[in-house]
Structures are given as structure tokens and as C-alpha cells.
Scaffold this motif. Sequence first.
Motif: not given
Length: 186
Positions: A134-138, A142
Motif C-alpha cells: 500500500d503506497e499510501s502507508v507512511d 512500510r
Amino acid sequence: MSNQQGDNARASFEQAKALVIDSIAETMDLYGVTRSAGNLYGTMYFGNDMTLDEMREKLGMSKPSMSTGVKKLQDYNIVKQTFRKGTRRQTFVAEKDFFQFFTNFFTKKWLREVRINLDAIHKAQQELDQLIEDESVDGNLREEALLTYRQMEDSKPYYYWLQKLVASIESGKLFDAIPVDENKDQ
């Protein structure tokens, strides 16, 4: 032999058994079996088949405690139900072969450890995969998730080895690699 000598001999005999029963109870306690269940096993080890009433009388425990202890020992396959001719009461007998006891007791515990931990790792890694992808996770989270995922992955060889150890014990191959020394005086 006089009555006094006979009484002394009997007391000495019972004391010798009590020492071993106590040590069995203490060591079984180290592996998650209650001391009272260990005492029960030790008592049964030196006896023949016993009913719950006979166990209760010998150990002074309540029948529910006896029943619970016997059930726990049966779960580890180190006490088996038997049938005494001429009675309808359940009787139980302890496993007297300590190598079989070892096999039954530890393999069951180790397989439980493998199952619980590999299941948890599998589920945790699925959750971590979602975070990592999930690229929206910090980015720091990650990265932490990726390191944790790898740490879990690095623990898997231990659980696979433990499965092999159990298989080698159950097949008898462990005893080929580490033979049982028949010399009892070591």
C-alpha cells in the motif's frame, strides 16, 4: 524377618518410590503439566491399572481432580484407558517406557508449537504484505513492516526443523542417530 524389620523394609521401599514419584512430578511441572498430574503419573507408573477411586484413595485427591489429571495425561498419550476383567469401572495405566513417553509427550507439544506459530506467521505476513504494498502507508511504517516480515520469514526454518525433529523421533531415526545405551550403570 521380624515384624519391625518388615515394617522398616516396607517404609524404605515406599520412600524409594516416593523419591522418584516426586522427581517425576517436579520435572513434568517444568513442561507444563501440573505437579498434581505429575504425582498422579508417577503413582500410576509404579502401579498396575487403577480406577479413579483407587487413585483418589492413594493420593488423597478429589475425584474431579483425578479425572482432570487423567484427562490431561491421556491428552499427551502417556496414560491409556484399560479394561479390568470383572469390573465395569474405567481403569487407567501409565506408559512405562520413558522413550515412548518422550515421544508422545514432546512431539505433541512441539507440533502444537509449530502449528500455532506458523499459522500466526502466515496471518501476520498477509497483513504485512498489505501494508508493504500500500503506497499510501507512511514509508517508515512500510520499511518497518518489511523488516518485521523478513524477521518472521527467518524464523520459519526453525519450525520446519522442529517438524523434521518430530518426524525423526516418531520414525525412530533419532534413536538411530543417538542410540539408546543399554548400559544402565552410567
